[in-house]
Design an enzyme around this catalytic site. Structure first.
Site, PDB file in Angstrom:
ATOM      1  N   GLU A  97      34.954  47.438  59.505  1.00  0.00           N
ATOM      2  CA  GLU A  97      33.492  47.484  59.522  1.00  0.00           C
ATOM      3  C   GLU A  97      32.896  46.140  59.101  1.00  0.00           C
ATOM      4  O   GLU A  97      33.310  45.543  58.100  1.00  0.00           O
ATOM      5  CB  GLU A  97      33.012  48.574  58.562  1.00  0.00           C
ATOM      6  CG  GLU A  97      31.498  48.726  58.492  1.00  0.00           C
ATOM      7  CD  GLU A  97      31.048  49.777  57.488  1.00  0.00           C
ATOM      8  OE1 GLU A  97      29.910  50.251  57.605  1.00  0.00           O
ATOM      9  OE2 GLU A  97      31.853  50.121  56.589  1.00  0.00           O
TER      10      GLU A  97
ATOM     11  N   LYS B  38      26.876  53.563  63.717  1.00  0.00           N
ATOM     12  CA  LYS B  38      27.117  54.382  62.529  1.00  0.00           C
ATOM     13  C   LYS B  38      25.992  55.396  62.327  1.00  0.00           C
ATOM     14  O   LYS B  38      24.816  55.030  62.272  1.00  0.00           O
ATOM     15  CB  LYS B  38      27.234  53.470  61.310  1.00  0.00           C
ATOM     16  CG  LYS B  38      27.687  54.144  60.027  1.00  0.00           C
ATOM     17  CD  LYS B  38      27.879  53.081  58.949  1.00  0.00           C
ATOM     18  CE  LYS B  38      28.389  53.653  57.636  1.00  0.00           C
ATOM     19  NZ  LYS B  38      28.561  52.598  56.612  1.00  0.00           N
TER      20      LYS B  38
ATOM     21  N   CYS C  58      33.253  54.416  58.289  1.00  0.00           N
ATOM     22  CA  CYS C  58      33.228  54.424  56.831  1.00  0.00           C
ATOM     23  C   CYS C  58      32.592  55.686  56.230  1.00  0.00           C
ATOM     24  O   CYS C  58      33.221  56.729  56.191  1.00  0.00           O
ATOM     25  CB  CYS C  58      32.533  53.149  56.334  1.00  0.00           C
ATOM     26  SG  CYS C  58      32.947  52.690  54.621  1.00  0.00           S
TER      27      CYS C  58
END
Length: 270
Positions: free
Chosen positions: A44, A124, A159
């Site tokens: 990321e 995300k 994440c």
């Protein structure tokens, strides 16, 4: 069985050293390809560094920008699929793919196949607020795409998304049997990192590959420990916290056999 070799590039990420970080990413793609990888995955915000919040706007790029273009070319040059994930995307500047907003920034991954064709874009969904300003700086993603790579139907999350199991259920319902998770997970939450990624693999009976970074920022240190979990939740490959490339042989038939042997997904009541 036809196995696919996945390589997780646990890069040393230096805050703000975009040129150096991108060069390390390109070197990892080349090295992994030389070692026989079919798919190379990056962490990321490997360009600017997740915790360099004050640099997000300065280094934001469109999908068609230099970073993704160079990785797209590397995929084709080395005949290897590349999950370039993630960068700070300038939504207003992106022209080739649909964006969730007319302007703003997003935390965006792109998956290129071994010919360099763009197969998937993931922004995300869940933006971190605890001890972070990501949710103030970025626009959340709205779409879940999948791609066919090496015999797998691949999905991507990022994440903090690991903490939201419903997202993974949606991917499984879309046919996914491999989820790649570019991350910037810091100390001290090692047990969360290990447990959540393993749980997502177990409950969805699929491979989950978590690709973390390595390195320290002003107030955080990434814990590394990039790992490939199989559909039973077994860690078939993993690392410590130093820069490395983690490789594993994975097989889509393994997912099929586990789901047939222990058909928990079939017993869901919605």
């Amino acid at each position: 069985m036809t196995e696919t070799t996945i390589a997780l590039a646990q890069l040393e990420i230096e805050a703000g050293d975009v040129d150096g970080n991108v060069e390390r990413a390109l070197e990892a793609v080349s090295s992994a390809a030389d070692r026989g990888a079919d798919l190379v995955a990056l962490p990321e915000l490997f360009t600017v560094g997740y915790f360099a919040f004050d640099l997000y706007e300065r280094y934001a790029e469109p999908i068609e920008g230099e970073t993704f273009t160079r990785l797209q070319e590397a995929a084709a040059d080395h005949d290897v699929a590349v999950l370039a994930g993630t960068i700070v995307e300038d939504l207003a500047a992106t022209e080739s793919v649909e964006t969730p907003a007319a302007e703003g920034l997003a935390n965006t991954a792109a998956l290129f196949d071994s010919s360099g064709d763009l197969e998937l874009v993931y922004r995300k969904h869940h933006l971190f607020g605890y001890d972070s300003v990501e949710n103030e700086l970025l626009v959340p993603g709205e779409r879940l795409e999948t791609a066919e790579i090496g015999g797998f139907t691949v999905g991507v999350t990022t994440c903090y998304d690991l903490r939201f199991p419903e997202l993974y259920r949606n991917l499984v319902d879309a046919g996914v049997d491999l989820v790649c998770v570019p991350s910037a997970w810091p100390y001290p939450r090692i047990e969360h990192w290990n447990t959540l990624s393993r749980a997502r693999a177990i409950e969805n009976q699929c491979y989950v590959a978590t690709i973390n970074g390595s390195g320290s920022f002003a107030d955080a240190t990434l814990l590394g420990r990039s790992t490939v979990h199989d559909p039973w939740g077994v860690a078939v490959a993993s690392s410590g916290d130093e820069p490395t490339i983690v490789t594993a042989e994975i097989d889509p038939q393994r997912v099929t056999s586990v789901r047939e042997e222990f058909p928990a997904l079939r017993d869901r009541r919605l």
